[in-house]
Scaffold this motif. Structure first.
Motif, PDB file in Angstrom:
ATOM      1  N   ASN A 153      62.080  15.899  19.184  1.00 15.11           N
ATOM      2  CA  ASN A 153      60.927  15.811  18.276  1.00 15.11           C
ATOM      3  C   ASN A 153      60.134  14.532  18.544  1.00 15.11           C
ATOM      4  OD1 ASN A 153      60.652  17.967  15.977  1.00 15.11           O
ATOM      5  ND2 ASN A 153      62.848  17.727  16.300  1.00 15.11           N
TER       6      ASN A 153
ATOM      7  N   TYR B 275      56.178  14.076  19.629  1.00 13.29           N
ATOM      8  CA  TYR B 275      55.364  13.197  18.777  1.00 13.29           C
ATOM      9  C   TYR B 275      54.645  12.144  19.626  1.00 13.29           C
ATOM     10  CZ  TYR B 275      54.775   9.459  15.198  1.00 13.29           C
ATOM     11  OH  TYR B 275      54.293   8.460  14.389  1.00 13.29           O
TER      12      TYR B 275
ATOM     13  N   LEU C  72      60.392  14.558  11.321  1.00 12.21           N
ATOM     14  CA  LEU C  72      59.106  13.944  11.684  1.00 12.21           C
ATOM     15  C   LEU C  72      58.899  12.617  10.958  1.00 12.21           C
ATOM     16  CD1 LEU C  72      56.698  16.992  12.044  1.00 12.21           C
ATOM     17  CD2 LEU C  72      57.857  15.670  13.832  1.00 12.21           C
TER      18      LEU C  72
ATOM     19  N   CYS D  91      60.701  10.218  13.059  1.00 12.63           N
ATOM     20  CA  CYS D  91      59.907   9.890  14.261  1.00 12.63           C
ATOM     21  C   CYS D  91      58.845   8.830  13.935  1.00 12.63           C
ATOM     22  CB  CYS D  91      59.217  11.141  14.809  1.00 12.63           C
ATOM     23  SG  CYS D  91      60.370  12.321  15.522  1.00 12.63           S
TER      24      CYS D  91
END
Ligand code: NAD
Ligand code: TYD
Length: 337
Positions: free
Chosen positions: A16, A20, A223, A226
């Protein structure tokens, strides 16, 4: 232009993070280095394979010669170190590989980062290094909580944290350590509680809940993790540790019930099974220090779990290819359901 090495970028969180970064920083060069163990999958990067700022290298972080050659060639600015053996249950049955990858592998990477003078080494660790909290809801892990890991997994992560700290103190290595709570979201390998539950409920199969289901985890959408790593990489104060979490504490039973309800299935699917050895009671993060750096999560547990369940519904092909293979043998050995 910055060159960023992401280790473990074919896994869940690293994967992820690669997506990103490739999309957020087209002017950066993003290098995904991964050994492609059972937990890895490269199909998730099909959409960026052709991009000029994405590169993939299959390699073992514990392979000193290969790491030195790669760092010499690429002269990375940043390292975001995700590569690890990550599943507590596997660390109970096979601890050796956790020491090999998480401890020795990290030490090799640190040597390469030191030799080729990276400007920031971000070591992605876990709240599990702090051990467990009791059920008093007013207590939290802070960055000052002593390290008291209970599983071979968390002990190997705590060991790697101490090595990163030592390279900072001894050699002046520019670094940050992040300690995040449990993640969930797209591309989560179905050995972990949330994707295991979603995939089994969708197939009308029993969901194994350890013990009485009252253990508590603090859940964060991947996310939001991240964005925390991105912030720490660019703005983190050299040498500091940052806890990452969004105050989303739930019992395991609540998590499983939420998934079952959302998918309109019956709670008869829940099967209480023998508890995990050394099962940590409760994790809960105090994220104040990271918030003061400017971080804010975008998902609540409710919005995040709804998005994640939808993703698993729409991407059945992804997890079905996993659970039909070698995974089935692991599952049968682990659960005897
Ligand atoms: P994962 O198991 O999904 O992915 C790990 C990746 O590392 C895989 O792609 C694997 O192939 C790769 N890898 C393993 N050994 C390697 C080696 N020797 N050399 C190169 N690559 C290797 O793990 P994850 O859940 O994405 O976790 C990533 C990191 O985040 C780990 O360091 C973990 O400790 C940490 N973390 C995870 C969570 C969580 O909830 N999953 C929470 C906090 C921190
Ligand atoms: P897991 O997803 O393995 O993450 P961690 O052990 O790193 O917290 O497990 C989350 C919680 O769910 C943990 O308390 C153990 C529990 N659990 C079950 O009850 N059943 C399962 O089949 C699994 C995999 C986990």
């Amino acid at each position: 232009m910055k060159k960023v090495l992401v280790t473990g970028g074919a896994g869940f969180i690293g994967g992820n993070f690669v997506q990103y970064m490739v999309n957020k920083y087209p002017e950066y060069q993003i290098y995904n280095l991964d050994l492609l163990t059972y937990a890895a999958d490269l199909t998730k990067h099909k959409n960026i394979e052709e991009k000029e700022n994405y590169h993939f290298e299959k390699a073992d972080i514990a392979d000193r010669e290969v790491m030195m050659r790669l760092f010499d060639k690429e002269k990375f600015d940043f390292v975001a170190h995700f590569a690890a053996e990550s599943h507590v249950d596997r660390s109970i049955t096979e601890p050796g590989i956790f020491v090999q990858t998480n401890v020795l592998g990290t030490q090799v990477l640190l040597d390469a980062a030191k030799e080729y003078k990276v400007s920031k080494f971000v070591h992605v660790s876990t709240d599990e290094v702090y051990g467990e909290l009791d059920f008093d809801p007013t207590t939290f892990f802070t960055e000052e909580t002593p390290l008291q890991p209970n599983s071979p997994y968390s002990a190997s992560k705590a060991s790697s944290d101490l090595l990163v700290r030592a390279y900072h103190e001894t050699f002046g290595m520019p670094m940050n350590i992040t300690r995040c709570s449990n993640n969930y979201g797209p591309y989560h390998f179905p050995e972990k509680l949330i994707p295991l539950t979603i995939s089994r409920v969708l197939n009308n199969e029993k969901v194994p809940v350890y013990g009485d289901g009252k253990n508590i985890r603090d859940w964060l959408h991947v996310l939001d993790h991240c964005s925390a790593i991105d912030l720490v990489m660019h703005e983190g104060v050299n040498g500091e540790v940052y806890n990452v979490g969004g105050h989303n504490e739930r019992t395991n039973l609540e998590v499983v019930q939420t998934i079952i309800k959302t998918l309109d299935k019956s709670e008869d699917l829940i099967e209480f099974v023998t508890d995990r050895l050394g099962h940590d009671k409760r994790y809960a993060i105090d994220p104040t220090k990271l918030e003061q750096l400017g971080w804010k999560p975008t998902y609540t547990f409710e919005t995040g779990i709804a998005q994640t369940i939808n993703w698993y519904l729409e991407n059945q092909w992804w997890w079905e290819q996993i659970i039909s293979g070698e995974y089935q043998q692991y599952f049968n050995k682990q659960y005897k359901l």
